[in-house]
Enzyme design. Structure first.
Site, PDB file in Angstrom:
ATOM      1  CB  CYS A 197      -1.169   0.055   0.970  1.00 24.29           C
ATOM      2  SG  CYS A 197      -2.114  -1.434   0.956  1.00 24.29           S
ATOM      3  CG  HIS A 205      -1.170   4.690   5.449  1.00 26.23           C
ATOM      4  ND1 HIS A 205      -1.037   4.710   4.170  1.00 26.23           N
ATOM      5  CD2 HIS A 205      -1.199   3.479   6.138  1.00 26.23           C
ATOM      6  CE1 HIS A 205      -1.254   3.333   3.914  1.00 26.23           C
ATOM      7  NE2 HIS A 205      -1.274   2.664   5.001  1.00 26.23           N
ATOM      8  CG  HIS A 239      -5.885   1.252   2.005  1.00 24.33           C
ATOM      9  ND1 HIS A 239      -5.292   1.888   1.045  1.00 24.33           N
ATOM     10  CD2 HIS A 239      -5.036   0.946   3.311  1.00 24.33           C
ATOM     11  CE1 HIS A 239      -3.812   1.769   1.512  1.00 24.33           C
ATOM     12  NE2 HIS A 239      -4.055   1.081   2.683  1.00 24.33           N
TER      13      HIS A 239
END
Lengths: 393, 271
Positions: free
Chosen positions: A153, A283, A320
């Site tokens: 990610c 994040h 996400h």
């Protein structure tokens, strides 16, 4: 160890497709109006899963000539590229155009199909994680370097950094860089059994946060050297860095050592200090662990200024988006500079005593950050950070 | 950059000495030469996939080759650049097929993280305490040429004090898929893991397009077979063993061939 400061790279323009908007303008509008892109997943069966929601893109306009049963990852990248090309042009010879894209999942949905009834060679070849990047290169007639980065990610951030390095090394004159990932059954099932997905709303940095939801999307930026870039531009990439945790296969390092190392190295490369940072795109996955660790890391890196610098997470409305996340977040930083607005952290309503920074809750904030820090982390202890400078309107 | 050593495992055995003179002749009718699972034990490796073990074992082979202990690479000053074209295929397939056959909990929470390409280098970073710059590239031999160029850039800039370039390729679990996509690969498919330790020094290097395969690329294909991302590192091992100076590595993937030229001598201008 103090790396040399390197030449900054211009971010000429951007393109995107997201669950809250099918182009860059819609993405930005969605962020500042607090659009919620999370919905019941409709594209594949989810009846057997514990969590059945995500940031699914309901309508994907396929590029000319694309097959409706073709690779969805390539479709997303194609849509982001079409948006990018509507705003910028690739004024470089094909041999001097490069592609660097990040992904956590690549063409894994093609592997699912290749293992099913579709026994074609095309489907098998599409299962390589770098297939969508090469499809994009063909679409953009890019005959320079074509690279796929897969630092989970953090992929989108690493890809933008690698793209900048290609320019600094004079390997290309223009680089299309960014990230993408598809919401598919493979990843939904994986995160479902990991129990990382929440049945509630995604609430980054909120006291009640209980996990993430996944989303899909693609985001691309056009990078050029200062001398080659047009006057119209979004901003500059001043620094980038990555670092490994060396700690755990799936969980973040409990002290965030890798993330801290990446942020410090990116700031060193950019030649900036905590006093220069105007905004942080975190994040911010909304897992209990990530948000607490990330808060601690930012406090250590930014010191006394940590509490004065606004920071946000945009995963509350998008989910996400994995390989796309860091690229979308870097673009968001640049758009915040352009528009003089910092999007709020959707889903954050009740402060957590352990997360005690300024997360821009409840509504967007009128502020025009010049210099932004964007942080990313992923499976396998992958961490990356970008330092970008927005072009002030 | 300078090459401090290359650790090498292939389906033929460990190191260059295990390689046959001619891979196709040695393979006979076999289209795939598998690599035996390395004898790494302990609780931490209980769930690790075969390809993760290959990655860790390749680094141990490198340390033996270079005469170094693990402490020589531990910490934040060592960069790790990992490359693979399809090293994630086995774990991805296992996860998909387990679900199809036995329901949603199968192959579950303990195994899903191992489907990520980052699982292999993650096991390496954990085993050796690596906390430096970290890049993972997906692709065949051309991507490894890019990785070596990235390592050289990091060393030249001082982003790291040393760099590991690691590649792992396995084929056995997805042999039928490789047979379908055979225009992408040559035969025999030879499972491999290779890791190079690179240090500052020597002339700066730059990857760039190449018209044709270098003698080293041809030698690797002839002696080893198809190893995808591992091939340039095997070529580097051959160049070091032969004392080539200068050397030229090339690597091809999806119709694109890249070259990287280097010198063993430490003198010369930096770029």
């Amino acid at each position: 160890m103090a790396p040399l400061r390197t030449e900054s790279v211009v971010i000429v323009g951007a393109g995107a497709i997201t669950p809250i908007g099918s182009d860059l303008d819609a993405f930005w509008s969605g962020l500042v109006t607090g659009s919620d892109g999370i919905s019941l997943i409709e594209r594949f069966p989810v009846g057997d899963l514990r969590v059945r929601r995500g940031g699914e893109i309901k309508k994907l306009s396929l590029p000319d000539g694309a097959s409706p049963d073709g690779c969805r990852a390539s479709g997303l990248l194609g849509a982001a590229a079409a948006d990018l090309l509507a705003r910028t042009s690739l004024d470089a010879a094909p041999a001097r155009r490069a592609i660097v894209v990040g992904t956590a999942l690549g063409g894994v949905e093609e592997l699912e199909r290749a293992l099913g009834p579709d026994r074609t060679a095309r489907r098998a070849a599409g299962a390589f994680y770098d297939s969508p990047a090469h499809a994009l290169a063909r679409r953009l007639d890019a005959r320079g370097p074509v690279l796929t980065v897969s630092t989970a990610c953090a992929s989108g951030a690493t890809a933008i950094g690698v793209g900048a390095d290609l320019l600094r090394d004079d390997r290309a004159d223009l680089v299309v860089a960014g990230g993408y990932d598809v919401l598919c059954r493979f990843v939904m099932r994986g995160f479902d059994v990991l129990r990382s997905l929440t049945r509630e709303r995604v609430r980054p940095f909120d006291r009640r946060r209980s996990g993430l939801l996944l989303g899909e999307g693609a985001a691309l930026v056009l990078l050029a050297r200062e001398t080659d870039a047009p006057h119209e531009r979004l901003g500059r990439l001043l620094g980038h860095a990555s670092a490994s945790d060396g700690s755990h296969i799936a969980a973040p390092d409990p002290d965030g050592r890798g993330l801290e190392a990446a942020i410090r190295a990116a700031m060193r490369q950019a030649g900036v200090t905590a006093g220069d940072v105007d905004f942080v795109s975190a994040h911010g996955t909304a897992t209990p662990l990530n948000d607490r660790i990330e808060t601690g890391v930012l406090k250590r890196v930014l010191g006394a200024r940590a509490g004065q610098i606004p920071l946000n997470s945009i995963k509350g409305g998008l989910g996400h988006t994995m390989g796309a996340a860091a690229a979308l977040e870097a673009i968001m930083c640049l758009l915040a500079s352009r528009h003089g607005t910092i999007p709020h952290t959707l889903g954050l309503e009740e402060p957590d005593p352990e997360c005690d920074l300024d997360y821009v809750p409840l509504s967007p904030r009128a502020a025009r950050p010049r210099l932004s820090l964007s942080t990313s982390a992923g499976f396998g202890g992958c961490n990356a950070a970008l330092v970008v400078e927005g072009r002030l309107a | 950059m300078r090459v401090a050593g290359v650790g090498l495992l292939t389906g033929w055995g460990e190191g260059l000495a295990a390689l046959p003179a001619h891979a196709r002749r040695a393979a006979g009718s076999r289209s795939l030469i598998p690599l035996a699972a390395p004898p790494l034990g302990g609780e931490r490796f209980r769930r690790a996939t075969r390809e993760c073990l290959f990655g860790v074992t390749a680094v141990y082979a490198l340390l033996r080759e270079a005469g170094l202990g693990s402490e020589a690479i531990a910490g934040g000053d060592t960069a790790l650049i990992y490359v693979t074209a399809g090293g994630y295929g086995a774990s991805n397939r296992a996860f998909i097929e387990a679900a199809a056959s036995a329901g949603r909990e199968s192959g579950g929470a303990l195994y899903f993280p191992y489907t990520a390409p980052s699982a292999i280098p993650a096991e390496v970073t954990i085993e050796f305490g690596l906390r430096g710059p970290y890049v993972i590239l997906i692709g065949g031999a051309a991507a490894t040429i890019e990785a070596l160029g990235q390592a050289d850039r990091m060393l030249a800039e001082g982003t790291c004090a040393r760099a590991l370039v690691l590649a792992v390729e396995t084929f056995a679990e997805c042999a039928d898929l490789y047979a379908r996509g055979r225009w992408l690969v040559e035969w025999p498919l030879v499972e491999a893991a290779a890791c190079a330790l690179l240090l500052p020094g020597g002339n700066g290097m730059m990857a760039g397009p190449a018209e044709r395969a270098s003698p080293l690329e041809e030698a690797v294909r002839r002696r080893v077979g198809e190893t995808l991302a591992c091939a340039p590192l095997i070529g580097l091992a051959l160049a070091c063993a032969a004392g080539d100076d200068p050397w030229e590595l090339t690597g091809q993937w999806r119709g694109r061939r890249l070259a990287l030229r280097g010198e063993r001598s430490p003198a010369g201008p930096r770029r």
